[in-house]
Design an enzyme around this catalytic site. Structure first.
Site, short mmCIF file in Angstrom:
data_model
loop_
_atom_site.label_atom_id
_atom_site.label_comp_id
_atom_site.label_asym_id
_atom_site.label_seq_id
_atom_site.Cartn_x
_atom_site.Cartn_y
_atom_site.Cartn_z
N TYR A 81 24.22 -26.26 -20.23
CA TYR A 81 24.81 -24.92 -20.28
C TYR A 81 24.96 -24.30 -18.90
O TYR A 81 25.86 -23.48 -18.69
CB TYR A 81 24.02 -24.02 -21.23
CG TYR A 81 24.32 -24.38 -22.67
CD1 TYR A 81 25.49 -23.95 -23.28
CD2 TYR A 81 23.48 -25.22 -23.38
CE1 TYR A 81 25.80 -24.31 -24.58
CE2 TYR A 81 23.78 -25.59 -24.69
CZ TYR A 81 24.95 -25.13 -25.27
OH TYR A 81 25.26 -25.51 -26.56
N ARG A 124 28.31 -25.59 -17.94
CA ARG A 124 29.36 -24.87 -18.67
C ARG A 124 29.51 -23.45 -18.15
O ARG A 124 30.63 -22.91 -18.09
CB ARG A 124 29.02 -24.82 -20.18
CG ARG A 124 29.06 -26.17 -20.87
CD ARG A 124 29.06 -25.99 -22.38
NE ARG A 124 30.33 -25.43 -22.85
CZ ARG A 124 30.49 -24.88 -24.05
NH1 ARG A 124 29.47 -24.79 -24.89
NH2 ARG A 124 31.66 -24.41 -24.42
N VAL A 139 32.76 -19.20 -26.10
CA VAL A 139 31.65 -18.55 -25.41
C VAL A 139 31.96 -18.32 -23.93
O VAL A 139 31.08 -17.96 -23.15
CB VAL A 139 30.36 -19.41 -25.54
CG1 VAL A 139 29.93 -19.50 -27.00
CG2 VAL A 139 30.55 -20.82 -24.96
N HIS A 143 29.85 -16.91 -31.78
CA HIS A 143 28.99 -18.02 -31.33
C HIS A 143 28.24 -17.69 -30.05
O HIS A 143 27.72 -18.59 -29.40
CB HIS A 143 29.82 -19.29 -31.15
CG HIS A 143 30.30 -19.88 -32.44
ND1 HIS A 143 31.29 -20.84 -32.51
CD2 HIS A 143 29.91 -19.65 -33.72
CE1 HIS A 143 31.50 -21.16 -33.79
NE2 HIS A 143 30.68 -20.45 -34.52
N THR A 201 42.19 -23.56 -33.27
CA THR A 201 40.98 -23.98 -33.97
C THR A 201 41.22 -25.29 -34.72
O THR A 201 42.33 -25.57 -35.17
CB THR A 201 40.50 -22.92 -34.97
OG1 THR A 201 41.48 -22.76 -36.00
CG2 THR A 201 40.31 -21.58 -34.29
N SER A 202 40.15 -26.06 -34.86
CA SER A 202 40.27 -27.38 -35.50
C SER A 202 40.20 -27.30 -37.02
O SER A 202 40.62 -28.22 -37.71
CB SER A 202 39.16 -28.29 -35.00
OG SER A 202 37.89 -27.82 -35.45
N ASN A 212 48.72 -23.54 -33.26
CA ASN A 212 47.87 -24.64 -32.85
C ASN A 212 48.71 -25.72 -32.17
O ASN A 212 49.93 -25.80 -32.35
CB ASN A 212 47.16 -25.24 -34.07
CG ASN A 212 45.74 -25.65 -33.75
OD1 ASN A 212 45.36 -25.80 -32.59
ND2 ASN A 212 44.94 -25.87 -34.79
#
Length: 232
Positions: free
Chosen positions: A55, A58, A92, A107, A174-175, A199
């Protein structure tokens, strides 16, 4: 149409063109680690140093990233639309805020730290490490303020209220593989909202949407926003 309430869900695909990889990017941060090792409470308990290192990397990437045309377009829509525009993000990275928008972070955020002992939140330093002390209770229990797999996303009650009261629901990048977010389209549709998916390609839940816009987020999102604002 001018008074309609719009709810927009955004996922990793909206930030991909800002250089931030999705879960499935080859060679990216996620590809170098098993999700079980870096994105679960159990992984953190086993190896907090690895999770913090992941993180920290990230966090640096997100701090250096700039919002792209899709983020800018949603910020413009939120600013110029006469009705309410609610952005709910699974991301995030904080790029919506960098673009000037307000977003509900279901999230968590890389820029936040959380005490696993008392629940206190504070701005995360660029580097966190095992034993990071909580500024409130002093417990050495600091962790990234990120919702990991197996944990309950944040703000679900207020998100549900927005989904049940919106007139238009859009899903961007989004998936459709991660719940509960993958079920938002059904919840909004059940409440009577028109639904649109923007998408790069069809997702696992494309058939649940009324309308589809396929292409890079930096192209399809600004075009969609321009159409909405032109309808006023």
């Amino acid at each position: 149409m001018a008074a309609e309430k719009i709810v927009i869900l955004t996922g990793a695909g909206i930030s991909a063109e800002s250089g931030l990889g999705t879960f499935r990017d080859e060679g990216g941060l996620w590809a170098q680690h098993r999700i079980e090792d870096v994105a679960t409470p159990e992984g953190f308990a086993r190896n907090p140093a690895l999770v913090h290192s992941f993180y920290n990397a990230r966090r640096v990437q997100a701090a250096e990233a700039a919002p792209n045309a899709a983020h800018e377009a949603l910020a413009r829509l939120q600013r110029d639309w006469p009705g309410e525009v609610v952005i709910v993000t699974q991301n995030v990275d904080g790029l919506h805020e960098k673009a000037g928008a307000r977003a509900i972070h279901m999230h968590g955020e890389l820029a936040g730290a959380l005490c696993a002992a008392c629940g206190q939140r504070w701005p995360a330093p660029m580097e966190m490490a095992p034993g990071t002390a909580c500024p409130a209770c002093t417990a050495p229990a600091g962790r990234p303020d990120i919702v990991w797999f197996g944990e309950i996303p944040y703000h679900m009650e207020i998100i549900a209220e927005h989904l049940q009261s919106c007139d238009l629901f859009a899903s961007v990048g989004t998936s459709g593989q991660v719940y509960p977010a993958a079920g938002f389209v059904q919840e909004a549709a059940y409440s009577g909202a028109h639904t649109v998916e923007l998408n790069l390609a069809d997702s696992d839940i494309s058939r649940a949407f009324d309308d589809h816009r396929i292409g890079p987020a930096s192209e399809v999102v600004p075009a969609w926003v321009a159409e909405l604002l032109a309808s006023l």
